[in-house]
Design a protein around this motif. Sequence first.
Motif, PDB file in Angstrom:
ATOM      1  N   PRO A   1       2.862  -2.930   6.542  1.00 13.57           N
ATOM      2  CA  PRO A   1       3.902  -2.694   6.914  1.00 13.57           C
ATOM      3  C   PRO A   1       4.392  -2.799   8.221  1.00 13.57           C
ATOM      4  N   PRO A   2       5.571  -2.903   8.883  1.00 11.87           N
ATOM      5  CA  PRO A   2       6.097  -2.614  10.164  1.00 11.87           C
ATOM      6  C   PRO A   2       5.666  -1.622  10.748  1.00 11.87           C
ATOM      7  N   GLY A   3       4.968  -1.403  11.973  1.00 13.12           N
ATOM      8  CA  GLY A   3       4.431  -0.143  12.532  1.00 13.12           C
ATOM      9  C   GLY A   3       2.991   0.195  12.498  1.00 13.12           C
ATOM     10  N   PHE A   4       2.276  -0.557  11.360  1.00 15.99           N
ATOM     11  CA  PHE A   4       0.951  -0.198  11.027  1.00 15.99           C
ATOM     12  C   PHE A   4       0.293  -0.595  12.208  1.00 15.99           C
ATOM     13  N   ASP A   5       0.662  -1.612  12.974  1.00 20.50           N
ATOM     14  CA  ASP A   5      -0.182  -2.490  14.019  1.00 20.50           C
ATOM     15  C   ASP A   5      -0.035  -1.527  15.359  1.00 20.50           C
ATOM     16  N   GLY A   6       0.635  -0.639  15.241  1.00 23.51           N
ATOM     17  CA  GLY A   6       0.984   0.358  16.600  1.00 23.51           C
ATOM     18  C   GLY A   6       1.806  -0.411  17.568  1.00 23.51           C
TER      19      GLY A   6
ATOM     20  N   PRO B   1       0.817  -1.190  -0.009  1.00 21.81           N
ATOM     21  CA  PRO B   1       0.057  -0.007   0.380  1.00 21.81           C
ATOM     22  C   PRO B   1       0.897   1.133  -0.004  1.00 21.81           C
ATOM     23  N   GLY B   2       0.181   2.509  -0.112  1.00 15.41           N
ATOM     24  CA  GLY B   2       0.747   3.777   0.051  1.00 15.41           C
ATOM     25  C   GLY B   2       1.548   4.026   1.464  1.00 15.41           C
ATOM     26  N   HIS B   3       2.141   5.225   1.456  1.00 13.70           N
ATOM     27  CA  HIS B   3       2.765   5.481   2.729  1.00 13.70           C
ATOM     28  C   HIS B   3       2.000   5.387   3.968  1.00 13.70           C
ATOM     29  N   ILE B   4       0.737   5.636   4.131  1.00 12.86           N
ATOM     30  CA  ILE B   4       0.084   5.290   5.298  1.00 12.86           C
ATOM     31  C   ILE B   4      -0.245   3.913   5.826  1.00 12.86           C
ATOM     32  N   GLY B   5       0.288   3.070   4.890  1.00 11.04           N
ATOM     33  CA  GLY B   5       0.337   1.569   5.242  1.00 11.04           C
ATOM     34  C   GLY B   5      -0.938   0.866   5.114  1.00 11.04           C
ATOM     35  N   ALA B   6      -2.156   1.478   4.651  1.00 11.49           N
ATOM     36  CA  ALA B   6      -3.620   0.889   4.921  1.00 11.49           C
ATOM     37  C   ALA B   6      -3.660  -0.143   3.903  1.00 11.49           C
ATOM     38  N   PRO B   7      -3.588  -1.448   4.378  1.00 12.76           N
ATOM     39  CA  PRO B   7      -3.616  -2.848   3.397  1.00 12.76           C
ATOM     40  C   PRO B   7      -4.986  -2.881   2.657  1.00 12.76           C
TER      41      PRO B   7
END
Length: 347
Positions: free
Chosen positions: A113-118, A86-92
């Motif tokens: 991406p790593p980091g999207f899950d908080g 996905p784009g840079h906000i990582g929203a699958p």
Amino acid sequence: MSANVMHIPELLANLAVKDIKVWVEGDRLRCNAPAGTLTAESSDQLRNRKGEIIAFLNMATAAARQQPAIIPLQSRGTRTPIYAVPGHIGAPFSFSDLSKHLGGDQPFYALQPPGFDGQSEPMDRVEDIAKYFARQIVEYQPTGPYIIAGYCSGAATAFELAKILCGRGAEIPCVALFGPLHPTTFSKLPRLLYFNASRSAESLLREMAKMPTFGARLRHFGSRLRNLGKRAIVTPIRRSKEPVTSDPVLASRARLKSAAITALRRYIPTPYSGRVCIFLPNKAWMRSGAAPHRWLRVVPHAEFYFGPEDCNDTLMLEEPDAPAIAELYRQATQKAERSAIGSASHE
């Protein structure tokens, strides 16, 4: 879900306490119990609820195999599976509409991406993100072929991911880049735009893409930059006792976005010899600040496909434009299939 199915975990837990092991072999339910531990009641439940237990154990096995980065949007189908960045906000789930319109025979997996899950920390190098995705894909599906896709700023990671997998011997029939932003668009724009502008850099670039001449785009860019500077000077900084990013989800998204943009600013694509298909919202995008033509420096054989003139370029993968973009992908796939048949007939 029925009430009976809800009791399956409890049933299996009670059996496990007695050291009674239950597992699936093909379509058969197997059981191994120490002497005297399997009661008539437990035996009847295993026999009468065999189908439910097999379904539950298969589901649990699939969940255990699923890698943190792999988000199945469509897991069924016989076509070559797509793994999409996905784009840079990582929203699958930005790929949900596209996946739906590609049909039930097209497996489609979004990459989170790593980091999207908080919970995990975001990465700030495209190469590291691509290596992470490559490892997850191979663990989930050990052998190819794979279609690698990327949307917007995720195109750079998809491009690097395909190179990594190819270097490891995997078959990559196609790299599909949807509305890709070339990394140079991030390295040349002032950093101020990324963090202080009221809209993202992508929004600015797409606004410029709609303008007919280079002069008009340049004037618009200058106007936005001047307005941004004025706001930075005249707008007082609001100080609050509460942190600006008190919402942990928003805070993690902000860190992810910042890391992704830093990664893109650092990334320099290198030549790739595989097939690359670039899907643009419309022909005007070729002249846009997104600079899609710069991909030709590293993939001079790239194929370009264009959506309709009225395509909403900022939402090209969503309704109502997703069907048109899905059709472009099918055209590219059919072209490759015809080429493969032609090559085979000449052998």
